[in-house]
Design an enzyme around this catalytic site. Sequence first.
Site, short mmCIF file in Angstrom:
data_model
loop_
_atom_site.label_atom_id
_atom_site.label_comp_id
_atom_site.label_asym_id
_atom_site.label_seq_id
_atom_site.Cartn_x
_atom_site.Cartn_y
_atom_site.Cartn_z
N GLY A 24 -3.56 15.91 0.96
CA GLY A 24 -2.32 15.93 0.17
C GLY A 24 -2.32 17.12 -0.80
O GLY A 24 -1.29 17.75 -1.02
N ASP A 25 -3.47 17.41 -1.36
CA ASP A 25 -3.58 18.54 -2.30
C ASP A 25 -3.34 19.86 -1.55
O ASP A 25 -2.67 20.76 -2.05
CB ASP A 25 -4.96 18.58 -2.94
CG ASP A 25 -5.35 17.24 -3.55
OD1 ASP A 25 -4.43 16.48 -3.92
OD2 ASP A 25 -6.55 16.95 -3.64
N GLY B 298 1.15 11.65 6.69
CA GLY B 298 -0.10 11.84 7.43
C GLY B 298 0.17 12.45 8.79
O GLY B 298 0.89 13.44 8.92
O1 RIB Z 1 -7.05 14.29 -3.50
C1 RIB Z 1 -8.45 14.33 -3.43
C2 RIB Z 1 -9.04 14.37 -4.80
O2 RIB Z 1 -8.74 13.15 -5.46
C3 RIB Z 1 -10.54 14.48 -4.80
O3 RIB Z 1 -10.96 15.82 -4.93
C4 RIB Z 1 -10.98 13.60 -5.96
O4 RIB Z 1 -11.53 14.34 -6.98
C5 RIB Z 1 -9.72 12.89 -6.42
O5 RIB Z 1 -9.27 13.35 -7.62
#
Ligand code: RIB
Length: 314
Positions: free
Chosen positions: A257-258, A226
Site C-alpha cells: 500500500g505504501d 490487492g
Molecule cells: O505498511 C507497512 C508498514 O506498516 C510497515 O513498514 C510497518 O512499519 C507498519 O508501519
Amino acid sequence: MKMSKPISILGIFVADLTFRSNRMPRQGETFIGNSFKLGPGGKGSNQAVAARRAGAKTMFITKVGKDTFGEMAMKLYADEGINSEFVWEIPKNSTGAAAIMVNEESGDNAIIVVPGAADELVPDDLEDAEAGIAECAYFMASLEVPIPVMQRGLEVAKRNGVPTILNPAPAAILPDEVYGLSDYFTPNETEASMLAGIPVETVEQARDAAKVFMDRGVDTVVITLGENGAYVRNSEIRQHVPAFDMGDKVLETTGAGDAFNGGFAHALAEGMPLIDAVRFGSATAAISVTRLGTAPAMPYNNEIQQLLDSQNTQ
Ligand code: RIB
C-alpha cells in the site's frame, strides 16, 4: 530525469523487525522461526522512499528519537536523497518500532506498530513546516500519526493551495471535516469497509464505498483492492483498474500500500492523468511485492516504467 515540484509526506519512521515462519504463533506459544530482518519501515517513511525512487523530489515530516533507530532513519533519508529538514530528532522518546510476523506459507502478516517519538508530533509542528509544505506539488498523510496532527497537515496544505492525498491507513475513525480536506482518498479494501461501514470485497462494493466517501466531501477516491486492482471514482470517472499479475514472483505484500501511494503521488506530481497515475502506483506496488522488506523493496523509476511498457505492448 525531469523533476517536478516536491511532494511533502507526513508520517512515521519505525524500525521494522520482521520475523518469518511457516505459520503464525498461537497464543502463549513459543516456537523457532525461519528468519529475522531489521530494516527501515513506517507507512509514511516507506511512501517517501517509494515516491523518491519513482523520481519525485520528496520531503518527509516526522519525529524520531536520538538513538540507533533514529540514526537508521537519518541515514535512510541521506542515502535516498529525501529532504529531512522537518525530521526532528528529539531526546525524550525512542524511535518507534514495528513487530512484523510473516507467515511464509500463506503470505499473511500481522503487525504491531509503536510510533514512539512520532507520537510526540503536535499540530503546531505542521505550522513550523508550512514554508516547506507550501512549495510542494502535493501533500500526503497517513494515520500512523495522531489524527489532529494529520488534520492540521491537510489544513496547512489546503490553505496554501497544495492538493492533498490522505491514505487512511491504518483505519481509524475520522472527524467529518477530514473528508472535505482530502482531494485524494486512498484506502485499501479493509480500511474502506471499516470507514464506510459496508463490506468492500468486490468492485461493485468498492463503487458503493467510494460514493460514501464522496458524499462526505472527498474529491477523488481510489480504493486499492490487492490483486483485484483499484477502483477509482470522482465526479467524472468511475473506473476499475486491474492489477499487474506478478504470479509466483510474489514474496511479501507488507508495504504494498505504501508503494502504491508513493508511486501514485509521484505520478500525480508529474502531471499524469488520474488513471495513468493509478496504473503507475499499481506497477510500483506490483514490483515491491516481489521483494522482501518494506522501504528496501521499493522500485526505481526505470523498473516501474519497464513493467508499464511490458503490459502496454501485450
Ligand atoms: O505498511 C507497512 C508498514 O506498516 C510497515 O513498514 C510497518 O512499519 C507498519 O508501519
